[in-house]
Scaffold this active site. Sequence first.
Site, PDB file in Angstrom:
ATOM      1  N   ASP A 100       4.990   1.877  -2.359  1.00  0.00           N
ATOM      2  CA  ASP A 100       4.246   1.042  -1.419  1.00  0.00           C
ATOM      3  C   ASP A 100       4.622  -0.411  -1.653  1.00  0.00           C
ATOM      4  O   ASP A 100       4.916  -0.817  -2.776  1.00  0.00           O
ATOM      5  CB  ASP A 100       2.741   1.260  -1.527  1.00  0.00           C
ATOM      6  CG  ASP A 100       2.162   0.919  -2.882  1.00  0.00           C
ATOM      7  OD1 ASP A 100       1.767  -0.244  -3.095  1.00  0.00           O
ATOM      8  OD2 ASP A 100       2.088   1.812  -3.747  1.00  0.00           O
ATOM      9  N   ASP A 189      -7.072   0.208   1.804  1.00  0.00           N
ATOM     10  CA  ASP A 189      -6.996  -0.182   0.399  1.00  0.00           C
ATOM     11  C   ASP A 189      -8.321  -0.833   0.024  1.00  0.00           C
ATOM     12  O   ASP A 189      -8.604  -1.964   0.426  1.00  0.00           O
ATOM     13  CB  ASP A 189      -5.826  -1.150   0.211  1.00  0.00           C
ATOM     14  CG  ASP A 189      -5.737  -1.740  -1.191  1.00  0.00           C
ATOM     15  OD1 ASP A 189      -6.528  -1.342  -2.064  1.00  0.00           O
ATOM     16  OD2 ASP A 189      -4.866  -2.609  -1.401  1.00  0.00           O
ATOM     17  N   GLU A 191     -10.462  -1.801  -3.261  1.00  0.00           N
ATOM     18  CA  GLU A 191     -10.349  -1.940  -4.712  1.00  0.00           C
ATOM     19  C   GLU A 191     -11.120  -3.172  -5.160  1.00  0.00           C
ATOM     20  O   GLU A 191     -11.871  -3.766  -4.389  1.00  0.00           O
ATOM     21  CB  GLU A 191      -8.884  -2.022  -5.128  1.00  0.00           C
ATOM     22  CG  GLU A 191      -8.107  -3.175  -4.478  1.00  0.00           C
ATOM     23  CD  GLU A 191      -6.646  -3.216  -4.921  1.00  0.00           C
ATOM     24  OE1 GLU A 191      -6.388  -3.810  -5.986  1.00  0.00           O
ATOM     25  OE2 GLU A 191      -5.784  -2.644  -4.205  1.00  0.00           O
TER      26      GLU A 191
END
Length: 301
Positions: A100, A189, A191
């Site tokens: 990625d 994403d 996080e």
Amino acid sequence: MPRSSRSARPTGTTRPGARRRLPVLAACAAAAALVTGVGAPAYAADPAPLSPAAASAPEDRPGFHPDRDFAGSTVAAHEGRDGGSPLAALDAAVQTPGMDVASYQGNVDWSTAAANGAQFAYVKATEGTSYTNPSFGQQYNGSYNAGLIRGAYHFALPGDSSGSAQANWFVDHGGGWSADGATLPPALDIEYNPYGASCYGLSRSAMVGWIGDFSATVHNRTGRYPTIYTTTSWWASCTGNYGGFGATNPLWIARYSSTVGTLPNGWGYQTFWQYADSGTFPGDQDLFNGSADRLSALALG
């Protein structure tokens, strides 16, 4: 992560590398697109200039650094690395290697990445409701042209705006999906907060609601539930280890170790594993939990 070269098809061109992996899927994908009515350009344009409304988004503040925010940018600082090769603990025959990337990597040498064995890539497209990756076109199109199956991801800022607002920004700026056999489900994403408190100032129930809002919006607009990128520790802390997304959303787990470890509640297995933040390929190192034909099936939906 070392700054290395971490780096949607024009009409009438043939995708290089497609013949070696997807000789039949193009016809199936075209039929599926007609049936479902869901489609996104296989070839991505460079990001459009930001609108005045986007320029005044909450994340337009001193210290905002989206070019340093990417999948895993906060993980090592909070959870560390223990080294070791994940393939020592896995059946390498059923793990498919990939990577990625984000703007942090700039232009990527995709031909070399493919020659070294990369078969898929996730590319950061957006963050919040104002940022688009300036390298997205080269990364998303370049990976496709090199024969990789690729998808786009969004770096979430749940404390700044709603899940639906960020999902719409994402889908409008590269986060679409096509049933072409070469596009992975869009990814979220989620996080540790790079700008403050780990859970972005949200309660656990509010965080679950935010993720659900984002997921439902992406699904409504693309026909696919987004892959969720997270860590087990963050998920337990910030959602209370909520288990309600495992039935619909593929899991992309981050853990820099030789084993995947305990997974977040609700998932019996990971679909993707980000196991290192540097290695053979530019950017982060990932494994798809299955063979290449299963990866193609995931892309087809």
